[in-house]
Motif scaffolding. Structure first.
Motif, short mmCIF file in Angstrom:
data_model
loop_
_atom_site.label_atom_id
_atom_site.label_comp_id
_atom_site.label_asym_id
_atom_site.label_seq_id
_atom_site.Cartn_x
_atom_site.Cartn_y
_atom_site.Cartn_z
N THR A 36 0.83 -1.20 0.00
CA THR A 36 0.00 0.00 0.00
C THR A 36 0.87 1.26 0.00
O THR A 36 0.62 2.20 -0.77
CB THR A 36 -0.92 0.02 1.24
N LEU A 37 1.89 1.26 0.85
CA LEU A 37 2.79 2.41 0.90
C LEU A 37 3.52 2.59 -0.43
O LEU A 37 3.65 3.71 -0.94
CB LEU A 37 3.81 2.22 2.03
N GLU A 38 3.96 1.48 -1.00
CA GLU A 38 4.66 1.54 -2.29
C GLU A 38 3.75 2.11 -3.37
O GLU A 38 4.16 2.96 -4.17
CB GLU A 38 5.14 0.15 -2.68
N GLU A 39 2.50 1.65 -3.40
CA GLU A 39 1.56 2.13 -4.42
C GLU A 39 1.27 3.62 -4.24
O GLU A 39 1.15 4.36 -5.22
CB GLU A 39 0.26 1.33 -4.37
N ALA A 40 1.16 4.08 -2.99
CA ALA A 40 0.92 5.50 -2.74
C ALA A 40 2.07 6.35 -3.26
O ALA A 40 1.86 7.41 -3.87
CB ALA A 40 0.70 5.74 -1.25
N TYR A 41 3.30 5.89 -3.04
CA TYR A 41 4.46 6.63 -3.53
C TYR A 41 4.54 6.60 -5.05
O TYR A 41 4.99 7.57 -5.68
CB TYR A 41 5.74 6.07 -2.92
N GLU A 42 4.10 5.51 -5.66
CA GLU A 42 4.11 5.43 -7.12
C GLU A 42 3.07 6.38 -7.72
O GLU A 42 3.29 6.93 -8.80
CB GLU A 42 3.89 3.99 -7.57
N VAL A 43 1.96 6.58 -7.02
CA VAL A 43 0.99 7.58 -7.45
C VAL A 43 1.64 8.97 -7.41
O VAL A 43 1.54 9.75 -8.37
CB VAL A 43 -0.27 7.55 -6.55
N ALA A 44 2.31 9.28 -6.30
CA ALA A 44 2.96 10.58 -6.16
C ALA A 44 4.03 10.78 -7.22
O ALA A 44 4.17 11.87 -7.79
CB ALA A 44 3.57 10.70 -4.76
N ASP A 45 4.77 9.72 -7.51
CA ASP A 45 5.84 9.81 -8.52
C ASP A 45 5.26 10.09 -9.91
O ASP A 45 5.79 10.91 -10.66
CB ASP A 45 6.64 8.50 -8.54
N ALA A 46 4.18 9.40 -10.26
CA ALA A 46 3.56 9.62 -11.57
C ALA A 46 3.05 11.06 -11.70
O ALA A 46 3.18 11.68 -12.77
CB ALA A 46 2.41 8.63 -11.77
N ILE A 47 2.50 11.60 -10.61
CA ILE A 47 2.01 12.98 -10.63
C ILE A 47 3.17 13.95 -10.82
O ILE A 47 3.10 14.89 -11.63
CB ILE A 47 1.25 13.30 -9.33
N GLU A 48 4.26 13.74 -10.09
CA GLU A 48 5.42 14.63 -10.19
C GLU A 48 6.01 14.63 -11.59
O GLU A 48 6.51 15.65 -12.06
CB GLU A 48 6.48 14.23 -9.16
#
Length: 268
Positions: A36-48
């Motif tokens: 879950t934490l990994e997926e949340a960071y991947e969302v943030a990375d895609a946005i950035e």
């Protein structure tokens, strides 16, 4: 809604005790948390990165995490996905009386104060203790920088805060002196404690300067990576294929050259 129904059916099939997937069957709340934490960071990375196609996929992965937790809870007869949806709908309506009711606020600051007051009331209602703390509800699993900032903001609500960024800056200088003392003393445990105080004080300064600590450090990470890659390219182009064979003086000279080039390059 048909799409959600299909996703819920897929999740139920994956968790089916007889015909499901062995990996999905053995997962628990705790074992899913790292994903879950990994997926949340991947969302943030895609946005950035502005990668909207990737963002769509990453949001799907994050949604799947919510469905996974909900399915486990449903099997334990605690709650199901529908309860999760109803809960967040009720919460959003309750916290936005200026949208869904007849409440009104003079400005955004007053609106934010009302929001925080409502959240505090909800936390108090969930607490088992007769005494409620400003620190209640701040998850220990948050990234350390994020949690430090949240702790400081909660303390600031009751006036336990520096009156200006200068106070936080002076505290950093004080903590640096204490770090220096512990480095001389050679006590690793005390040194770690003082380094923690120094990092916490740095978050205070960033916060009082009106910035976000997590985003500030992420930007610094990106800058370091960009410069290091440029340094590697510069050295490789000059015939140094193995940076490990160069001494620190040569590496530092290349690093400084990269920094100078950044300052002279035209802004795009």
């Amino acid at each position: 809604m048909a799409s959600i129904d299909r996703l819920l059916e897929i999740m139920a099939r994956l968790r089916d005790p007889q015909n499901g997937c062995p990996w999905d069957q053995r997962q628990t709340y705790a074992t899913i948390v790292p994903y879950t934490l990994e997926e949340a960071y991947e969302v943030a990375d895609a946005i950035e990165r502005g990668a909207m196609d990737e963002l769509r996929d990453e949001l799907g992965d994050l949604l799947f995490q919510v469905v996974f937790y909900s399915r486990i809870a449903e099997e334990e007869q605690r709650f199901d996905f529908s309860d999760v949806v109803h809960g967040i709908c009720d919460k959003m309506v309750r916290r936005h009386p200026h949208v869904f009711d007849d409440a009104s606020y003079d400005d955004e600051q007053q609106l934010h104060a009302a929001w925080e007051k409502k959240k505090a009331e909800e936390r108090a209602g969930r607490s088992d203790s007769a005494k409620h703390s400003q620190m209640d509800g701040i998850a220990r699993a948050l990234p350390a920088l994020v949690r430090a900032e949240k702790l400081q903001k909660r303390a600031a609500r009751v006036g336990f805060d520096w009156p200006s960024a200068q106070g936080a800056y002076d505290k950093i200088r004080e903590e640096l002196d204490e770090v220096s003392e512990e480095m001389q003393a050679g006590d690793d445990e005390c040194l770690q404690d003082e380094l923690g105080d120094l990092m916490f004080a740095m978050v205070n300064l960033v916060r009082l300067a009106g910035m976000d600590a997590e985003q500030t450090l992420r930007a610094a990470n990106d800058k370091f990576e960009r410069r290091f890659r440029a340094m590697e390219t510069t050295l490789h182009d000059s015939g140094h294929a193995d940076l490990g064979k160069l001494d620190l003086q040569a590496l530092d000279a290349a690093w400084e050259a990269v920094k100078r080039n950044e300052k002279t390059e035209p802004q795009r």
